[in-house]
Design a protein around this motif. Structure first.
Motif, PDB file in Angstrom:
ATOM      1  N   ASN A   4       0.806  -1.220   0.000  1.00 50.85           N
ATOM      2  CA  ASN A   4       0.000   0.000   0.000  1.00 50.85           C
ATOM      3  C   ASN A   4       0.838   1.269   0.000  1.00 50.85           C
ATOM      4  OD1 ASN A   4       1.012  -0.055   2.569  1.00 50.85           O
ATOM      5  ND2 ASN A   4      -0.958  -0.362   3.597  1.00 50.85           N
ATOM      6  N   SER A   5       2.135   1.170  -0.230  1.00 47.60           N
ATOM      7  CA  SER A   5       2.991   2.350  -0.278  1.00 47.60           C
ATOM      8  C   SER A   5       2.676   3.165  -1.537  1.00 47.60           C
ATOM      9  CB  SER A   5       4.464   1.947  -0.278  1.00 47.60           C
ATOM     10  OG  SER A   5       4.810   1.292   0.929  1.00 47.60           O
ATOM     11  N   PRO A   6       2.915   4.477  -1.502  1.00 48.94           N
ATOM     12  CA  PRO A   6       2.548   5.319  -2.653  1.00 48.94           C
ATOM     13  C   PRO A   6       3.416   5.104  -3.887  1.00 48.94           C
ATOM     14  CG  PRO A   6       3.680   6.609  -0.962  1.00 48.94           C
ATOM     15  CD  PRO A   6       3.419   5.268  -0.370  1.00 48.94           C
ATOM     16  N   VAL A   7       4.565   4.453  -3.727  1.00 50.16           N
ATOM     17  CA  VAL A   7       5.474   4.227  -4.859  1.00 50.16           C
ATOM     18  C   VAL A   7       5.768   2.743  -4.977  1.00 50.16           C
ATOM     19  CG1 VAL A   7       7.779   4.678  -5.784  1.00 50.16           C
ATOM     20  CG2 VAL A   7       6.517   6.509  -4.652  1.00 50.16           C
ATOM     21  N   ILE A   8       5.829   2.260  -6.223  1.00 51.76           N
ATOM     22  CA  ILE A   8       6.198   0.876  -6.504  1.00 51.76           C
ATOM     23  C   ILE A   8       7.536   0.873  -7.226  1.00 51.76           C
ATOM     24  CG2 ILE A   8       5.536  -1.298  -7.595  1.00 51.76           C
ATOM     25  CD1 ILE A   8       2.651  -0.191  -7.683  1.00 51.76           C
ATOM     26  N   VAL A   9       8.470   0.052  -6.766  1.00 57.16           N
ATOM     27  CA  VAL A   9       9.750  -0.151  -7.450  1.00 57.16           C
ATOM     28  C   VAL A   9       9.771  -1.569  -7.989  1.00 57.16           C
ATOM     29  CG1 VAL A   9      12.259  -0.285  -7.195  1.00 57.16           C
ATOM     30  CG2 VAL A   9      10.988   1.530  -6.038  1.00 57.16           C
ATOM     31  N   PHE A  10       9.922  -1.714  -9.281  1.00 61.03           N
ATOM     32  CA  PHE A  10       9.999  -3.023  -9.931  1.00 61.03           C
ATOM     33  C   PHE A  10      11.463  -3.384 -10.148  1.00 61.03           C
ATOM     34  CE2 PHE A  10       5.892  -1.299 -11.273  1.00 61.03           C
ATOM     35  CZ  PHE A  10       5.041  -2.339 -10.933  1.00 61.03           C
ATOM     36  N   LEU A  11      11.810  -4.635  -9.846  1.00 60.45           N
ATOM     37  CA  LEU A  11      13.198  -5.070  -9.944  1.00 60.45           C
ATOM     38  C   LEU A  11      13.247  -6.528 -10.374  1.00 60.45           C
ATOM     39  CD1 LEU A  11      16.160  -4.215  -9.461  1.00 60.45           C
ATOM     40  CD2 LEU A  11      15.902  -5.050  -7.107  1.00 60.45           C
ATOM     41  N   ALA A  12      14.031  -6.800 -11.409  1.00 62.32           N
ATOM     42  CA  ALA A  12      14.135  -8.165 -11.925  1.00 62.32           C
ATOM     43  C   ALA A  12      14.887  -9.059 -10.948  1.00 62.32           C
ATOM     44  CB  ALA A  12      14.847  -8.152 -13.278  1.00 62.32           C
ATOM     45  N   GLU A  13      14.480 -10.327 -10.900  1.00 66.61           N
ATOM     46  CA  GLU A  13      15.208 -11.309 -10.106  1.00 66.61           C
ATOM     47  C   GLU A  13      16.627 -11.448 -10.646  1.00 66.61           C
ATOM     48  OE1 GLU A  13      12.944 -14.881 -10.194  1.00 66.61           O
ATOM     49  OE2 GLU A  13      11.572 -14.245  -8.600  1.00 66.61           O
ATOM     50  N   GLY A  14      17.571 -11.625  -9.726  1.00 64.90           N
ATOM     51  CA  GLY A  14      18.975 -11.706 -10.107  1.00 64.90           C
ATOM     52  C   GLY A  14      19.708 -10.396  -9.953  1.00 64.90           C
TER      53      GLY A  14
ATOM     54  N   VAL B 242      23.582  -3.719  -9.229  1.00 60.70           N
ATOM     55  CA  VAL B 242      24.429  -4.740  -9.835  1.00 60.70           C
ATOM     56  C   VAL B 242      23.606  -5.984 -10.140  1.00 60.70           C
ATOM     57  CG1 VAL B 242      26.417  -6.251  -9.479  1.00 60.70           C
ATOM     58  CG2 VAL B 242      26.489  -3.875  -8.681  1.00 60.70           C
ATOM     59  N   SER B 243      23.735  -6.460 -11.356  1.00 65.35           N
ATOM     60  CA  SER B 243      23.040  -7.675 -11.775  1.00 65.35           C
ATOM     61  C   SER B 243      24.012  -8.845 -11.736  1.00 65.35           C
ATOM     62  CB  SER B 243      22.474  -7.509 -13.188  1.00 65.35           C
ATOM     63  OG  SER B 243      21.883  -8.708 -13.635  1.00 65.35           O
ATOM     64  N   GLY B 244      23.602  -9.912 -11.065  1.00 68.08           N
ATOM     65  CA  GLY B 244      24.455 -11.083 -10.954  1.00 68.08           C
ATOM     66  C   GLY B 244      24.418 -11.970 -12.175  1.00 68.08           C
ATOM     67  N   GLU B 245      23.518 -11.695 -13.106  1.00 72.51           N
ATOM     68  CA  GLU B 245      23.410 -12.504 -14.312  1.00 72.51           C
ATOM     69  C   GLU B 245      22.870 -11.653 -15.450  1.00 72.51           C
ATOM     70  OE1 GLU B 245      19.098 -14.584 -13.808  1.00 72.51           O
ATOM     71  OE2 GLU B 245      20.635 -15.208 -12.358  1.00 72.51           O
ATOM     72  N   LYS B 246      23.049 -12.154 -16.664  1.00 71.71           N
ATOM     73  CA  LYS B 246      22.538 -11.445 -17.827  1.00 71.71           C
ATOM     74  C   LYS B 246      21.020 -11.582 -17.902  1.00 71.71           C
ATOM     75  CE  LYS B 246      22.943 -11.102 -22.836  1.00 71.71           C
ATOM     76  NZ  LYS B 246      23.563 -11.672 -24.062  1.00 71.71           N
ATOM     77  N   ILE B 247      20.332 -10.464 -18.116  1.00 73.73           N
ATOM     78  CA  ILE B 247      18.876 -10.455 -18.182  1.00 73.73           C
ATOM     79  C   ILE B 247      18.460 -10.060 -19.590  1.00 73.73           C
ATOM     80  CG2 ILE B 247      16.766  -9.440 -17.259  1.00 73.73           C
ATOM     81  CD1 ILE B 247      18.275  -8.879 -14.695  1.00 73.73           C
ATOM     82  N   SER B 248      17.585 -10.843 -20.187  1.00 71.45           N
ATOM     83  CA  SER B 248      17.128 -10.529 -21.539  1.00 71.45           C
ATOM     84  C   SER B 248      15.712 -11.049 -21.723  1.00 71.45           C
ATOM     85  CB  SER B 248      18.057 -11.149 -22.589  1.00 71.45           C
ATOM     86  OG  SER B 248      18.044 -12.574 -22.482  1.00 71.45           O
ATOM     87  N   GLU B 249      15.077 -10.582 -22.775  1.00 66.55           N
ATOM     88  CA  GLU B 249      13.727 -11.029 -23.114  1.00 66.55           C
ATOM     89  C   GLU B 249      13.555 -10.937 -24.620  1.00 66.55           C
ATOM     90  OE1 GLU B 249       9.365 -10.429 -21.222  1.00 66.55           O
ATOM     91  OE2 GLU B 249      10.316  -8.579 -21.910  1.00 66.55           O
ATOM     92  N   SER B 250      13.099 -12.006 -25.215  1.00 65.09           N
ATOM     93  CA  SER B 250      12.881 -12.009 -26.665  1.00 65.09           C
ATOM     94  C   SER B 250      11.654 -11.179 -27.019  1.00 65.09           C
ATOM     95  CB  SER B 250      12.697 -13.444 -27.174  1.00 65.09           C
ATOM     96  OG  SER B 250      13.834 -14.219 -26.913  1.00 65.09           O
ATOM     97  N   ASP B 251      11.693 -10.633 -28.241  1.00 60.70           N
ATOM     98  CA  ASP B 251      10.527  -9.907 -28.737  1.00 60.70           C
ATOM     99  C   ASP B 251       9.451 -10.887 -29.192  1.00 60.70           C
ATOM    100  OD1 ASP B 251      11.384  -7.239 -28.403  1.00 60.70           O
ATOM    101  OD2 ASP B 251      12.651  -7.430 -30.172  1.00 60.70           O
ATOM    102  N   SER B 252       8.229 -10.447 -29.067  1.00 59.67           N
ATOM    103  CA  SER B 252       7.096 -11.205 -29.573  1.00 59.67           C
ATOM    104  C   SER B 252       6.610 -10.523 -30.841  1.00 59.67           C
ATOM    105  CB  SER B 252       5.981 -11.240 -28.522  1.00 59.67           C
ATOM    106  OG  SER B 252       4.732 -11.524 -29.101  1.00 59.67           O
ATOM    107  N   ASP B 253       6.549 -11.258 -31.946  1.00 62.52           N
ATOM    108  CA  ASP B 253       6.092 -10.661 -33.199  1.00 62.52           C
ATOM    109  C   ASP B 253       4.688 -10.082 -33.085  1.00 62.52           C
ATOM    110  OD1 ASP B 253       8.415 -10.992 -34.638  1.00 62.52           O
ATOM    111  OD2 ASP B 253       7.893 -13.000 -35.305  1.00 62.52           O
TER     112      ASP B 253
END
Length: 615
Positions: A421-431, A557-568
């Motif tokens: 319920n905090s006024p701000v959301i921070v999104f962060l990828a796993e890793g 700092v990211s401990g691993e490479k993060i990527s996501e393929s495009d969807s046509d």
């Protein structure tokens, strides 16, 4: 039966075995296996270092794949080995070459073969002929007053500057010079001769030295034109400069402030160090005077904001631009993505080094303080000795929501947003390693009035950038602006270290107010990929008048490479919904590419010169 084998063609380096470089090395190649499949990955090996090349899918059907990497080797001789990994799990060495780096400073990729770029994309005589014919038929032909303050100017540079105005293709101009009580007799003699040369050259001789702000206002007093253009006493306009501005006015009659790209010239007149700029970027302007040259402004607007102000000498134009940015509607500020100004590098000019005019650094701080709306409790930082960063106070009241990669290969929320319920959301990828201080500082930005989505960067333990910012492409896909750049990297305009507005600020580390997420996130739910979902929300926020921003110095700092393929299907849907942003993302410049993991010259692409006019 034909005996098909794996093949790989190295496009760069062009010389197969040896490269002599001043600053950086560009690698590019493409290949196919026995089943016509491109390599899964290509890596470069330099001693203990392993660099992964960027995969670039080319063409509308994304079937043509190349691998590219822009990198530096350090001084001296280095062996580089390129290795391709194939779909069947095998690896082959596809190239070996020796690099001799004789650089004396960090890499400068944006200057990569500027002369080759000009040969390919610089205006040709047929373009000038088109422009001359266009100018004669334009319905709007305003008068330009080019203002130039002078003080003890070297006569040869002064004559060259004036000649660059006299040689303009567009004839409706006057040159208004205010000499700030020069003590150099040769300067005064030169001004007298130039004044007698052309009736459109008008000179005011000030009796007392009042410095550049007062001198600029004296030149402004001479002006009778509808538009004011700024020219320093030792720089040059290009023959097309005013014509190109008046063409922009005819295309956009509501324009009131127009700026262009620029480059620098050495004492011999050789062009170098181009600066291809983004479209209007208010946040970037609070750290850097990226507008700078060549600027033309309606006279009435300069008067409305109070002209040039004393006390801001060295940054008097930056102070003016900041006030104009607040005064004018954003749509009236136009950017011409062409070099229309040569900034001369000579001793005493800030084109060579900010240290030449160190007082301008303090003047810029005063100008920014006057413009920043969140200066109360703000944190000020001087970056690399010349750029001020003014950051808002941190916000500790935020909810952290992790992102996880699903079985489909696309990322999504690992937990429910509604659980907090905090006024701000921070999104962060796993890793990615979480640091409360960095997250709270990012959350502080979205608490500012008018801000929408704000993203930080992913970094490596050595201080480099793994990923920062996103760019929209014509196909409807997106890619990082900065990717896998070392800590010593120095990019065009230093955009890798300065806060700036971006259309899509990022995807793996970002913040947004909860109320805005609840309002706009449903519209992003129709996309498979997290990348397109965030991009859709970013554009909806922009349409509603919110500013999205990237703060690249806020890195986790990211401990691993993060990527996501495009969807046509995502790309198609995105392209149909926002065709104007796919055609041109205002975060970039048509003369640039990010295919090497940073902004660098698109020297292998034909950039059209569009100098015609259709009513």
């Amino acid at each position: 039966m034909a005996n098909f084998q794996k093949v790989f063609n190295v496009i760069r380096p062009r010389m197969p075995f040896f490269q002599l470089v001043l600053k950086h090395v560009a690698f590019e190649g493409e290949g196919r296996d026995e089943r016509n499949r491109p390599p899964v990955a290509v890596t470069l090996h330099l001693g203990n270092r392993t660099l992964e090349c960027l995969k670039v899918e080319r063409g509308n059907f994304r079937s043509d794949v190349r691998y590219r990497k822009l990198f530096r080797t350090g001084k001296g001789l280095k062996w580089v080995k390129a290795v391709a990994r194939w779909a069947d799990g095998t690896e082959t060495t596809v190239s070996r070459f020796l690099v001799l780096n004789i650089a004396k400073r960090p890499p400068d990729p944006f200057a990569r073969n500027y002369h080759h770029f000009l040969e390919r994309n610089g205006p040709k005589e047929r373009d000038f002929e088109t422009l001359r014919n266009t100018v004669e038929k334009l319905p709007l032909r305003p008068k330009f007053s080019v203002i130039m303050p002078t003080y003890n100017t070297e006569p040869k540079w002064l004559r060259a500057a004036v000649d660059s105005v006299v040689g303009q293709i567009y004839p409706e101009w006057e040159l208004c010079i205010a000499d700030d009580a020069s003590t150099r007799k040769s300067t005064l003699r030169t001004l007298k001769k130039l004044e007698a040369k052309d009736s459109r050259i008008r000179v005011c001789y000030r009796k007392e030295n009042g410095h550049i702000s007062h001198a600029s206002n004296s030149a402004l007093d001479l002006a009778t034109g509808e538009w004011i253009s700024l020219l320093d006493h030792d720089d040059l306009l290009l023959p097309q400069s005013l014509a190109r501005v008046v063409l922009e006015i005819n295309r956009h009659p509501d324009a009131r402030f127009i700026y262009s790209d620029e480059d620098k010239i050495d004492s011999k007149g050789v062009p170098l160090a181009p600066y291809f700029k983004p479209d209007w970027n208010p946040l970037f302007l609070l750290s850097q005077n990226f507008v700078c040259h060549f600027t033309s402004i309606r006279r009435e607007d300069i008067e409305a904001v109070g002209r040039f102000r004393a006390g801001f000498e060295g940054s008097q134009d930056w102070d003016l631009f900041l006030r104009l940015g607040k005064h004018l509607p954003e749509g009236s500020i136009r950017h011409v993505p062409e070099v229309l100004y040569h900034w001369r590098i000579i001793p005493g000019s800030s084109a060579g080094s900010v240290g030449e005019k160190s007082y301008s650094v303090q003047a810029s701080r005063r100008a920014i303080e006057d413009a920043v709306e969140w200066k109360k409790n703000a944190n000020w930082e001087l970056v690399v000795g010349m750029y001020w960063m003014c950051s808002p106070p941190p916000c500790e009241s935020y909810d952290l929501v992790r992102l996880s990669k699903g079985a489909s290969g696309f990322w999504n929320l690992a937990s429910s947003v509604s659980s907090g319920n905090s006024p701000v959301i921070v999104f962060l990828a796993e890793g990615v390693l979480m640091e409360n201080e960095v997250c709270s500082r990012l959350a502080g930005w979205v608490n500012l009035p008018g801000f929408g989505m704000v993203a930080g960067a992913l970094g490596d333990p050595a201080g480099g950038i793994i990923e920062a910012g996103m760019l929209i492409h014509p196909y409807g896909d997106l890619s990082p602006i900065f990717k896998e750049m070392g800590a010593q990297f120095e990019g065009m305009g230093r955009r890798e270290i300065l806060p700036q507005n971006l259309t899509v600020p990022g995807r793996w580390f970002l913040a947004i107010r909860r109320d805005l997420w609840n309002q706009f996130s449903p519209a992003g739910g129709g996309y498979e990929s997290w990348t397109h979902r965030i991009a859709a929300i970013s554009l909806l926020l922009r349409e509603e008048g919110f500013a999205n921003a990237m703060i690249p110095t806020l890195r986790l700092v990211s401990g691993e490479k993060i990527s996501e393929s495009d969807s046509d299907p995502d790309c198609l849907k995105f392209r149909q919904r926002w065709p104007q942003f796919c055609a041109h993302d205002p975060s970039t410049n048509p003369n640039l590419t990010t295919e090497y993991g940073c902004f660098t010259l698109a020297q292998d692409v034909d950039v059209p010169t569009e100098w015609s006019f259709d009513r």
